[in-house]
Motif scaffolding. Structure first.
Motif, mmCIF file in Angstrom:
data_model
loop_
_atom_site.group_PDB
_atom_site.id
_atom_site.type_symbol
_atom_site.label_atom_id
_atom_site.label_comp_id
_atom_site.label_asym_id
_atom_site.label_seq_id
_atom_site.Cartn_x
_atom_site.Cartn_y
_atom_site.Cartn_z
ATOM 1 N N ASP A 5 -64.814 60.293 -79.320
ATOM 2 C CA ASP A 5 -65.081 59.011 -79.986
ATOM 3 C C ASP A 5 -66.500 58.923 -80.537
ATOM 4 O O ASP A 5 -66.853 57.920 -81.163
ATOM 5 C CB ASP A 5 -64.876 57.848 -79.010
ATOM 6 N N LYS A 6 -67.305 59.949 -80.231
ATOM 7 C CA LYS A 6 -68.731 59.930 -80.587
ATOM 8 C C LYS A 6 -69.384 58.655 -80.051
ATOM 9 O O LYS A 6 -70.152 57.982 -80.725
ATOM 10 C CB LYS A 6 -68.939 60.074 -82.089
ATOM 11 N N VAL B 288 -72.260 56.676 -81.977
ATOM 12 C CA VAL B 288 -73.269 57.509 -82.628
ATOM 13 C C VAL B 288 -72.843 57.760 -84.068
ATOM 14 O O VAL B 288 -71.666 57.985 -84.345
ATOM 15 C CB VAL B 288 -73.434 58.847 -81.876
ATOM 16 N N SER B 289 -73.809 57.743 -84.970
ATOM 17 C CA SER B 289 -73.477 57.992 -86.373
ATOM 18 C C SER B 289 -72.926 59.410 -86.534
ATOM 19 O O SER B 289 -73.321 60.338 -85.824
ATOM 20 C CB SER B 289 -74.703 57.775 -87.260
ATOM 21 N N ARG B 290 -72.016 59.550 -87.454
ATOM 22 C CA ARG B 290 -71.354 60.842 -87.710
ATOM 23 C C ARG B 290 -72.365 61.931 -88.037
ATOM 24 O O ARG B 290 -72.264 63.061 -87.554
ATOM 25 C CB ARG B 290 -70.358 60.658 -88.854
ATOM 26 N N LEU B 291 -73.359 61.601 -88.842
ATOM 27 C CA LEU B 291 -74.351 62.601 -89.244
ATOM 28 C C LEU B 291 -75.321 62.962 -88.120
ATOM 29 O O LEU B 291 -75.833 64.072 -88.070
ATOM 30 C CB LEU B 291 -75.132 62.106 -90.463
ATOM 31 N N LYS B 292 -75.579 62.045 -87.206
ATOM 32 C CA LYS B 292 -76.506 62.310 -86.110
ATOM 33 C C LYS B 292 -75.826 62.939 -84.898
ATOM 34 O O LYS B 292 -76.496 63.435 -83.995
ATOM 35 C CB LYS B 292 -77.205 61.012 -85.680
ATOM 36 N N VAL C 185 -77.572 64.599 -81.569
ATOM 37 C CA VAL C 185 -77.519 63.766 -80.362
ATOM 38 C C VAL C 185 -76.830 64.527 -79.232
ATOM 39 O O VAL C 185 -77.306 64.529 -78.094
ATOM 40 C CB VAL C 185 -76.809 62.425 -80.651
ATOM 41 N N LYS C 186 -75.719 65.189 -79.539
ATOM 42 C CA LYS C 186 -74.980 65.948 -78.529
ATOM 43 C C LYS C 186 -75.871 67.032 -77.910
ATOM 44 O O LYS C 186 -75.933 67.173 -76.690
ATOM 45 C CB LYS C 186 -73.730 66.564 -79.160
ATOM 46 N N ASP C 187 -76.598 67.781 -78.747
ATOM 47 C CA ASP C 187 -77.498 68.819 -78.248
ATOM 48 C C ASP C 187 -78.618 68.238 -77.391
ATOM 49 O O ASP C 187 -78.936 68.766 -76.328
ATOM 50 C CB ASP C 187 -78.102 69.619 -79.405
#
Length: 116
Positions: free
Chosen positions: A82-83, A95-99, A103-105
């Motif tokens: 779901d981000k 979280v924004s799709r581009l970020k 963010v995950k890392d």
């Protein structure tokens, strides 16, 4: 609905944050205003944009969206499909799709660093 107090900008020599940073869970930006959402108590609305506060924050804060900065110390769980990030006060931050890749890392690195 939660009530929000409004705080005027403090003089430059004082702490720019309305709460100790460890008590801030989420900072929510809306135009030239920032809402500070603390671990306990009422939110405070200030008349400065998120960008003003971003460079003043310690490393455990992360910008996950144009309108959100989160405190990594208050992340309860992450749902990659779901981000979304669930904060320990019940807030869900998408979280924004581009970020998302960045963010995950950073979340993985933060978890490894805080466990070590």
């Amino acid at each position: 609905m939660e009530s929000v107090r409004t705080a005027s900008a403090k003089p430059a020599q004082q702490d720019p944050f309305p709460f100790p940073t460890q008590d801030i869970i989420v900072m929510k930006g809306s135009g030239n205003y920032t809402e500070f959402i603390p671990a306990e108590g009422r939110s405070i609305l200030t008349c400065r944009p998120l960008l003003h506060y971003q460079s003043l924050l310690p490393d455990n804060f992360l910008r996950v969206h144009k309108g959100y900065i989160i405190n990594l110390c208050h992340v309860e769980s992450v749902f990659p499909e779901d981000k979304a990030i669930y904060m320990d006060n019940g807030h869900i931050i998408v979280v924004s799709r581009l970020k998302w890749p960045q963010v995950k890392d950073l979340l993985q690195q933060y978890v490894i660093k805080s466990v070590a």
